[in-house]
Enzyme design. Structure first.
Site, PDB file in Angstrom:
ATOM      1  CB  SER A 211      -0.926  -0.016   1.218  1.00 56.37           C
ATOM      2  OG  SER A 211      -1.880   1.004   1.085  1.00 56.37           O
ATOM      3  CG  ASN A 212      -0.251   4.663  -1.529  1.00 53.21           C
ATOM      4  OD1 ASN A 212      -0.966   5.419  -0.887  1.00 53.21           O
ATOM      5  ND2 ASN A 212      -0.653   4.090  -2.663  1.00 53.21           N
ATOM      6  NE  ARG A 213       5.590   6.882   4.132  1.00 54.65           N
ATOM      7  CZ  ARG A 213       5.939   6.306   5.274  1.00 54.65           C
ATOM      8  NH1 ARG A 213       5.125   6.334   6.300  1.00 54.65           N
ATOM      9  NH2 ARG A 213       7.102   5.698   5.371  1.00 54.65           N
ATOM     10  CB  SER A 214      -2.756   8.033  -0.246  1.00 55.39           C
ATOM     11  OG  SER A 214      -3.879   8.849  -0.419  1.00 55.39           O
ATOM     12  CB  ALA A 278      -1.791   7.558  -3.768  1.00 60.55           C
TER      13      ALA A 278
END
Ligand code: CTP
Length: 408
Positions: A211-214, A278
């Site tokens: 995943s990512n930090r969005s 994102a």
């Protein structure tokens, strides 16, 4: 522009219910958002809350029946009613709802309600049995037919100690409905705007994901700002824990592929797509059905590209013409304008919002954002540091102008 509550004259009628304390919170929130809030308390409301409380949170006079019989009484209710942009009655008791349905006018609030020609929002609050009584239901139906917006009541703990449907909605939710009513005639009225927000999750096994930090904050701010301009909003959200703006149709997704099919579906007839999500660029080729065990040593996770949603939508647009306007977002850590410009062209966008994610006061988790806007015509505008809502307002003003330029 600004939020639709700003500078509006809102009459807040308060009737006798234990939920009166919520009216103080609502009045405070409305005032903080720039509304001019005049409160009208019935006799029974004053058993629960005082005019002084209301005056203290609004900074304006709180009216009671004593004012109806004062020297100015004969014109007071007419003046209040005619000058109001909106009349909100919260909490609204079964008795006041019955009076309104019948057109009775025996106190300052009910005469004002009868004289008012502005939109009306009511938030009923009463015991479950009183709410479900056919008389109350018939009265609510009458009011609904007269285009009154009825918000709640909801299920939960009631003053009687029992649980049931009768609780007044929470102030933040009522505030969302008030925004919607005041935004009805906004410049994006009848426009359908699709917003994506948050990151995506690409599974490795049943437990782990890439995943990512969005945080989703910029996307949710865009959805709220679009609603505030009167648009119809579909909000396609990755897994983020944010409150859905009242009025938005939220579609939750996990993976990039799920997001692509949701975006295709939602943009089939949409005026604009604002792609703030994102999206993961890569996903594991193999998703293990079982949890990968530590004993097997560090796994080798091979990745493959996910579909590029904006590129796919550009193709859809070339065939169907929808969405009419496409806005992308570029999160960059270097060569901001150059990299964003490349994405603008390759993804065939009308506008791209570029932000430098290396700054602490901009990008993912921050409340503020520092962005530049690049248009397909080659214009670059560097905006100052703003809240994410303010950025959203500027972007939506551009979208409105683009739709207008396209002769829409
Ligand atoms: N985007 C998309 N589909 C993807 C990846 C990104 O539609 N699979 C969209 C994003 O929602 C955003 C824009 O493309 O509006 C730019 O996203 P960004 O992550 O900045 O760029 P990428 O194209 O992924 O390129 P890179 O990661 O190399 O910067």
């Amino acid at each position: 522009m600004g939020n639709p509550i700003k500078s509006k004259r809102i009459l807040l009628g308060i009737t006798g219910s234990i939920a009166c304390y919520k009216a103080a919170d609502l009045a405070s929130k409305l005032s903080q958002m720039g509304a001019l809030v005049d409160t009208l308390l019935t006799q029974s409301a004053q058993q629960f809350i005082t005019p002084l409380t209301m005056q203290s949170v609004t900074g304006r006079k709180a009216y009671t029946d004593a004012d109806l019989w004062g020297q100015e009484g004969h014109v007071l209710h007419i003046g209040l009613a005619y000058n109001a942009d909106l009349l909100v009655i919260a909490p609204a008791t079964a008795n006041t709802l019955a009076k309104m349905a019948q057109g009775l006018a025996d106190n300052l609030l009910s005469v004002t309600a009868l004289a008012a020609r502005c939109p009306l929002v009511v938030a009923p609050a009463m015991d479950g049995g009183m709410y479900s009584h056919p008389a109350t239901q018939a009265n609510l139906d009458t009011l609904r037919k007269r285009s009154v917006t009825i918000v709640g009541p909801v299920e939960g703990h009631l003053a009687s100690g029992q649980s049931g449907v009768g609780r007044m909605v929470e102030p933040y939710e009522l505030l969302g409905h008030i925004r919607l009513v005041l935004a009805r005639e906004g410049p994006l009225k009848k426009r359908k705007i699709v917003v994506t927000a948050g990151g995506t999750l690409e599974p490795i096994d049943p437990v782990r994901v890439i995943s990512n930090r969005s945080s989703g904050k910029q996307g949710f701010a865009l959805a709220q700002a679009a609603l505030d301009l009167g648009a119809e909003v579909d909000l396609i959200a990755g897994p983020v824990q944010l409150e859905t703006p009242v009025g938005a149709r939220r579609i939750n997704v996990n993976t990039a592929e799920e997001m692509l099919s949701a975006v295709r579906e939602a943009t089939r007839q949409a005026d604009a797509l604002l792609m703030a999500a994102a999206v993961a660029d890569f996903k594991p080729i193999q998703v293990s059905e079982q949890k990968i065990k530590k004993e097997s040593g560090p796994p080798r996770v091979e990745l493959e590209p996910t579909p590029d949603i904006l590129t796919e939508i550009a193709e859809q647009k070339s065939i169907s013409g929808y969405p009419k306007v496409t806005v992308g977002f570029a999160a960059e850590s270097q060569k901001l304008i150059v990299n964003a410009g490349v994405k603008l062209t390759s993804k065939k966008l009308d506008l791209i919002v570029a932000n430098d994610i290396t700054r602490e006061d901009a990008g993912f988790a921050a409340e503020t954002n520092l962005v530049s806007l690049l248009t397909a015509q080659g214009d670059v505008e560097n905006l100052p540091l703003m809240s994410k809502y303010e950025v959203a307002e500027v972007v939506l003003e551009r979208v409105r102008a683009l739709l207008q330029d396209k002769g829409e």
